[in-house]
Design a protein around this motif. Structure first.
Motif, short mmCIF file in Angstrom:
data_model
loop_
_atom_site.label_atom_id
_atom_site.label_comp_id
_atom_site.label_asym_id
_atom_site.label_seq_id
_atom_site.Cartn_x
_atom_site.Cartn_y
_atom_site.Cartn_z
N ASP A 91 0.78 -0.97 -0.11
CA ASP A 91 0.08 0.01 0.48
C ASP A 91 1.36 0.70 -0.08
N CYS A 92 2.69 1.00 0.19
CA CYS A 92 2.63 2.38 0.28
C CYS A 92 3.97 2.66 -0.12
N SER A 93 3.88 3.87 -1.12
CA SER A 93 4.57 4.47 -2.06
C SER A 93 5.90 5.20 -1.77
N GLY A 94 6.28 4.40 -0.36
CA GLY A 94 7.83 4.86 -0.15
C GLY A 94 8.75 4.07 0.67
N PHE A 95 9.83 3.34 0.89
CA PHE A 95 10.59 2.71 1.96
C PHE A 95 11.71 3.13 2.17
N VAL A 96 12.04 2.98 3.64
CA VAL A 96 13.05 3.44 4.55
C VAL A 96 13.63 2.41 4.88
N HIS A 97 14.95 2.29 4.99
CA HIS A 97 15.57 1.15 5.50
C HIS A 97 17.22 1.05 5.41
N GLY A 98 17.69 -0.17 6.11
CA GLY A 98 19.39 -0.28 5.60
C GLY A 98 19.65 -1.98 5.65
N HIS A 99 20.90 -1.97 5.67
CA HIS A 99 21.02 -3.20 4.82
C HIS A 99 20.48 -4.41 5.81
N SER A 100 19.59 -4.79 4.59
CA SER A 100 18.49 -6.66 5.17
C SER A 100 18.01 -6.79 4.16
N ASN A 101 17.94 -8.54 4.00
CA ASN A 101 17.73 -9.58 2.54
C ASN A 101 16.18 -9.29 2.64
N LEU A 102 16.08 -8.43 3.88
CA LEU A 102 14.51 -8.85 4.86
C LEU A 102 13.93 -8.16 3.37
N ALA A 103 14.90 -6.61 3.94
CA ALA A 103 14.24 -5.20 3.41
C ALA A 103 13.95 -5.43 2.06
N LYS A 104 15.39 -6.72 1.44
CA LYS A 104 15.49 -6.42 -0.18
C LYS A 104 13.58 -7.05 -0.79
N TYR A 105 13.45 -7.93 -0.12
CA TYR A 105 12.50 -8.93 -0.40
C TYR A 105 11.35 -8.09 -0.37
N ILE A 106 11.02 -7.43 0.69
CA ILE A 106 10.01 -5.86 0.79
C ILE A 106 9.68 -5.52 -0.43
N TRP A 107 11.01 -4.94 -0.58
CA TRP A 107 10.99 -4.02 -2.09
C TRP A 107 10.45 -4.71 -3.39
N GLN A 108 11.04 -6.00 -3.07
CA GLN A 108 10.58 -6.65 -4.48
C GLN A 108 8.99 -6.37 -4.72
N GLN A 109 8.44 -7.21 -3.17
CA GLN A 109 6.81 -7.01 -3.68
C GLN A 109 6.45 -5.46 -3.18
N MET A 110 6.29 -4.85 -2.88
CA MET A 110 6.32 -2.86 -3.27
C MET A 110 6.45 -2.84 -4.81
N LEU A 111 7.72 -3.39 -5.23
CA LEU A 111 7.15 -3.23 -7.25
C LEU A 111 6.94 -4.00 -7.81
N PHE A 112 6.84 -5.11 -7.62
CA PHE A 112 6.06 -6.64 -8.18
C PHE A 112 4.05 -5.47 -8.18
N SER A 113 3.90 -5.27 -6.84
CA SER A 113 2.71 -5.02 -6.64
C SER A 113 1.93 -4.29 -7.70
N GLY A 114 2.76 -2.56 -8.82
CA GLY A 114 2.13 -2.08 -9.64
C GLY A 114 1.39 -1.05 -8.92
N ARG A 115 0.92 -0.70 -7.53
CA ARG A 115 0.01 -0.32 -7.05
C ARG A 115 0.45 1.66 -7.02
N HIS A 116 1.83 1.53 -6.83
CA HIS A 116 2.13 3.29 -7.15
C HIS A 116 3.47 3.27 -8.44
N GLY A 117 3.34 4.36 -9.31
CA GLY A 117 4.51 4.21 -10.57
C GLY A 117 5.32 5.24 -10.19
N ASP A 118 5.08 5.90 -8.70
CA ASP A 118 6.40 6.17 -8.78
C ASP A 118 6.87 5.98 -7.02
#
Length: 275
Positions: free
Chosen positions: A199-226
């Motif tokens: 649901d979110c359009s922004g992501f703030v994080h540090g180094h984390s493999n879990l963070a990488k996967y969350i970012w992929q899920q946000m990208l692949f959802s296609g809910r936000h263009g920017d």
């Protein structure tokens, strides 16, 4: 088997968009099976499908979380034809995911990572979002202290987070990030995290493999263009033995912040000085 989590309110949203991002598996040339187009992809989704009780549990957990935090259950972007927990579109709200990884990262000797103060994460969020009363922060953390810190020093911001057992700082010891001792609950919360982050359009994080996967899920959802992604670390000095002291340094830093606040000095995310 391949339908996304859905409230069944709109048939237009019943499409598994994530399938488009998984390339077909190359099957061994040992028979006619490799002549079936897309069989590798379909087999992958079939074999890794979630049991129906789990799908329902994740759906219910995410929906109740939204209701408890006054978040529209039908939040989605009109640019998306697939909406996992959606029954329509609602653009009145936006959110930023903030992933604060602490716990045992300071116990990794020469590979220790730093405990960053919440202020460092907040100052990366655009001012326009911080000033928007319809914007909320989805705080993901393994440290109860991080939640207290967020609420105490930035009470004007809208914080949301899971009500779940957490350690305080590194008190859980080495690789013991799940104090609930409940594998079922941990699985449900983890899968709900991936859905809610979309649901979110922004992501703030540090180094984390879990963070990488969350970012992929946000990208692949296609809910936000920017979508915007911000790193709280500098990427070049992530691991260092000096970070083993960062938990104590953070405690001292927060103590000074409390003194400044008690003396009437405002703590604002635009303040670029260390607390």
């Amino acid at each position: 088997y391949f339908l996304p989590y859905h409230g069944c309110g709109s048939l237009a949203g019943l499409r598994n968009s994530s399938a488009e991002f998984v390339e077909d598996e190359e099957l061994p040339e040992d028979g006619e099976i490799d002549e079936e187009p897309g069989l590798g992809r379909d087999a992958y989704f079939f074999l890794t499908r979630k049991q129906l009780w789990l799908r329902r549990a994740v759906f219910d957990y995410a929906r109740e979380f939204k209701k408890a935090n006054d978040i529209p259950v039908d939040m989605a972007s009109p640019s998306s034809s697939s909406s996992s927990l959606s029954t329509g579109t609602n653009n009145s709200m936006d959110c930023t995911v903030v992933h604060v990884r602490r716990s045992d990262v300071v116990l990794h000797d020469e590979h220790a990572r730093r405990y960053f103060p919440i202020a460092d994460y907040v100052k990366l969020i655009p001012r326009s979002k911080l000033n928007d009363r319809n914007h909320y922060i989805f705080l993901l953390t393994d440290d109860s202290n991080a939640i207290d810190e967020a609420k105490n020093f930035f009470p004007a911001l809208r914080w949301t987070y899971f009500d779940r057992p957490r350690h305080r700082g590194s008190s859980g010891g080495w690789e013991n990030q799940t104090p609930s001792r409940n594998p079922r609950l941990e699985t449900i919360m983890l899968l709900a995290t991936f859905e809610l982050a979309k649901d979110c359009s922004g992501f703030v994080h540090g180094h984390s493999n879990l963070a990488k996967y969350i970012w992929q899920q946000m990208l692949f959802s296609g809910r936000h263009g920017d979508l915007k992604r911000y790193r709280v670390d500098d990427k070049n000095h992530v691991w260092d033995s000096v970070h083993k002291n960062s938990e104590a340094e953070l405690e001292e830093s927060l103590r000074k912040m409390k003194i400044r606040r008690n003396n009437g000095t405002a703590i604002h995310p635009s303040d670029n000085t260390n607390p």
